[in-house]
Motif scaffolding. Structure first.
Motif, mmCIF file in Angstrom:
data_model
loop_
_atom_site.group_PDB
_atom_site.id
_atom_site.type_symbol
_atom_site.label_atom_id
_atom_site.label_comp_id
_atom_site.label_asym_id
_atom_site.label_seq_id
_atom_site.Cartn_x
_atom_site.Cartn_y
_atom_site.Cartn_z
ATOM 1 N N ALA A 1 44.237 41.859 42.564
ATOM 2 C CA ALA A 1 45.179 41.001 43.283
ATOM 3 C C ALA A 1 46.380 41.795 43.789
ATOM 4 O O ALA A 1 46.851 41.591 44.917
ATOM 5 C CB ALA A 1 45.636 39.861 42.384
ATOM 6 N N THR B 1 46.301 34.871 31.446
ATOM 7 C CA THR B 1 46.023 35.067 32.869
ATOM 8 C C THR B 1 44.523 35.002 33.109
ATOM 9 O O THR B 1 43.737 35.547 32.332
ATOM 10 C CB THR B 1 46.576 36.422 33.348
ATOM 11 O OG1 THR B 1 47.979 36.493 33.027
ATOM 12 C CG2 THR B 1 46.406 36.590 34.844
ATOM 13 N N LEU B 2 44.139 34.350 34.181
ATOM 14 C CA LEU B 2 42.728 34.106 34.486
ATOM 15 C C LEU B 2 42.044 35.392 34.963
ATOM 16 O O LEU B 2 41.940 35.659 36.151
ATOM 17 C CB LEU B 2 42.597 33.009 35.537
ATOM 18 C CG LEU B 2 41.193 32.442 35.780
ATOM 19 C CD1 LEU B 2 40.629 31.811 34.523
ATOM 20 C CD2 LEU B 2 41.219 31.432 36.916
ATOM 21 N N THR B 3 41.592 36.205 34.017
ATOM 22 C CA THR B 3 40.879 37.440 34.326
ATOM 23 C C THR B 3 39.573 37.470 33.534
ATOM 24 O O THR B 3 39.241 36.530 32.801
ATOM 25 C CB THR B 3 41.726 38.669 33.940
ATOM 26 O OG1 THR B 3 41.885 38.688 32.512
ATOM 27 C CG2 THR B 3 43.094 38.635 34.614
ATOM 28 N N GLU C 1 41.554 26.273 34.174
ATOM 29 C CA GLU C 1 42.154 27.235 35.091
ATOM 30 C C GLU C 1 43.502 26.766 35.630
ATOM 31 O O GLU C 1 44.335 27.591 36.012
ATOM 32 C CB GLU C 1 41.200 27.514 36.256
ATOM 33 C CG GLU C 1 39.898 28.178 35.828
ATOM 34 C CD GLU C 1 39.000 28.518 36.997
ATOM 35 O OE1 GLU C 1 39.456 28.375 38.163
ATOM 36 O OE2 GLU C 1 37.843 28.937 36.759
ATOM 37 N N THR C 2 43.710 25.465 35.635
ATOM 38 C CA THR C 2 44.974 24.935 36.170
ATOM 39 C C THR C 2 46.132 25.147 35.206
ATOM 40 O O THR C 2 47.288 24.929 35.556
ATOM 41 C CB THR C 2 44.856 23.431 36.488
ATOM 42 O OG1 THR C 2 44.678 22.698 35.253
ATOM 43 C CG2 THR C 2 43.688 23.153 37.407
ATOM 44 N N VAL D 1 48.000 31.418 34.210
ATOM 45 C CA VAL D 1 48.588 32.259 35.249
ATOM 46 C C VAL D 1 47.447 32.853 36.070
ATOM 47 O O VAL D 1 46.408 33.227 35.530
ATOM 48 C CB VAL D 1 49.424 33.398 34.619
ATOM 49 C CG1 VAL D 1 49.980 34.322 35.691
ATOM 50 C CG2 VAL D 1 50.552 32.825 33.757
ATOM 51 N N LYS D 2 47.622 32.914 37.393
ATOM 52 C CA LYS D 2 46.616 33.524 38.267
ATOM 53 C C LYS D 2 47.001 34.987 38.540
ATOM 54 O O LYS D 2 48.189 35.321 38.599
ATOM 55 C CB LYS D 2 46.545 32.765 39.593
ATOM 56 C CG LYS D 2 46.167 31.292 39.482
ATOM 57 C CD LYS D 2 44.694 31.118 39.215
ATOM 58 C CE LYS D 2 44.303 29.645 39.110
ATOM 59 N NZ LYS D 2 44.483 28.895 40.361
ATOM 60 N N PRO D 3 46.026 35.865 38.706
ATOM 61 C CA PRO D 3 46.345 37.249 39.063
ATOM 62 C C PRO D 3 47.239 37.345 40.297
ATOM 63 O O PRO D 3 48.098 38.230 40.383
ATOM 64 C CB PRO D 3 44.962 37.865 39.320
ATOM 65 C CG PRO D 3 44.030 37.067 38.469
ATOM 66 C CD PRO D 3 44.566 35.664 38.523
ATOM 67 N N GLU D 4 47.049 36.411 41.222
ATOM 68 C CA GLU D 4 47.860 36.409 42.443
ATOM 69 C C GLU D 4 49.333 36.129 42.145
ATOM 70 O O GLU D 4 50.215 36.550 42.906
ATOM 71 C CB GLU D 4 47.311 35.372 43.432
ATOM 72 C CG GLU D 4 45.956 35.725 44.030
ATOM 73 C CD GLU D 4 44.785 35.522 43.065
ATOM 74 O OE1 GLU D 4 43.695 36.085 43.319
ATOM 75 O OE2 GLU D 4 44.947 34.811 42.040
ATOM 76 N N ASP D 5 49.598 35.412 41.050
ATOM 77 C CA ASP D 5 50.992 35.170 40.645
ATOM 78 C C ASP D 5 51.663 36.488 40.253
ATOM 79 O O ASP D 5 52.831 36.732 40.592
ATOM 80 C CB ASP D 5 51.049 34.192 39.468
ATOM 81 C CG ASP D 5 50.499 32.821 39.810
ATOM 82 O OD1 ASP D 5 50.720 32.365 40.943
ATOM 83 O OD2 ASP D 5 49.861 32.200 38.940
#
Length: 234
Positions: free
Chosen positions: A16, A185-187, A197-198, A201-205
């Motif tokens: 990301a 974090t969703l990895t 997933e909601t 933390v997303k990698p994009e964050d």
């Protein structure tokens, strides 16, 4: 145009961050143990921004000799490296007493050694130029240890400690050092587990935060940034 080296760039947070850099017009150096995965990602980055240079080579960052060859390759292809993102890491679910004999060394070599060696390789050139920014991707396990991931917690504590020393060494030379401390974090670390997933933390964050920090004025440094899931840790 700025040049960046990212370890662990083909997956998760590293991926990301690398995509975000490409969109910002930053040249990137990446490596992977898997050549197909690496060069597929190289092509994706070049399609995202044809104006950037993507330096890609097969290397295992947990092996000191291969890591140094990656650093030398990067310098030859891109020149002065202004940004380093120490992201490569491994997570092993085990208490220390029940862990395998080789676990400690493997996790030190993956989670800590690359950041140390890349700092030693590129640090003096950053000092001589008087600029640069090093990001160390730590973990909330560096603040609140996870007993079920004992060695991982130890290595992340050490990485955060290394970050503090690096920052103090570099601050008088105009070189910035930032610890990014993500929570859940969703990895791929969560692969095989049922998660919402909601509520992660997303990698994009993480990538967005790093880009924002890079955009700050010369006089500002983010020493540490903690990014946790809004509802709390999983």
């Amino acid at each position: 145009m700025k040049n960046a080296l990212i370890t662990g760039a083909t997956k998760g947070i590293g991926r990301a961050v690398t995509i975000a850099f490409a969109k910002q017009g930053i040249n990137v150096a990446i490596c992977s143990r898997n050549d197909k995965e690496l060069f597929d990602f190289k092509a994706e980055l070049e399609a995202t921004n044809p104006k950037i240079t993507v330096a890609a080579t097969v290397a295992d960052c947990s092996k000191r000799d291969e890591l140094k060859k990656f650093a030398e390759f990067t310098e030859k292809k891109l020149g002065f490296v202004e940004i380093i993102v120490n992201n490569v890491g491994m997570y092993k679910y085990s208490t220390i007493l029940n862990d395998s004999d080789d676990s400690f060394q493997k996790q030190v070599d993956t989670n800590l050694m690359p950041a140390y060696e890349l700092y030693r390789f590129f640090g003096k050139s950053m000092v001589s130029v008087g600029k640069g920014h090093i990001f160390n991707i730590c973990s909330v396990a560096a603040i609140n240890p996870v007993v079920e991931a004992g060695v991982y917690s130890v290595t992340k504590y050490a990485l955060l400690g290394l970050n503090k020393v690096m920052r103090l060494e570099m601050q008088e030379y105009g070189v910035k050092v930032t610890a990014i401390i993500p929570g859940s974090t969703l990895t791929d670390s969560w692969r095989g587990q049922e998660v919402d997933e909601t509520k992660m933390v997303k990698p994009e964050d993480i990538a967005s935060a790093i880009v924002t920090i890079l955009g700050m004025s010369t006089g500002a440094n983010v020493d540490e940034m903690i990014i946790k899931p809004a509802p709390g840790q999983l």
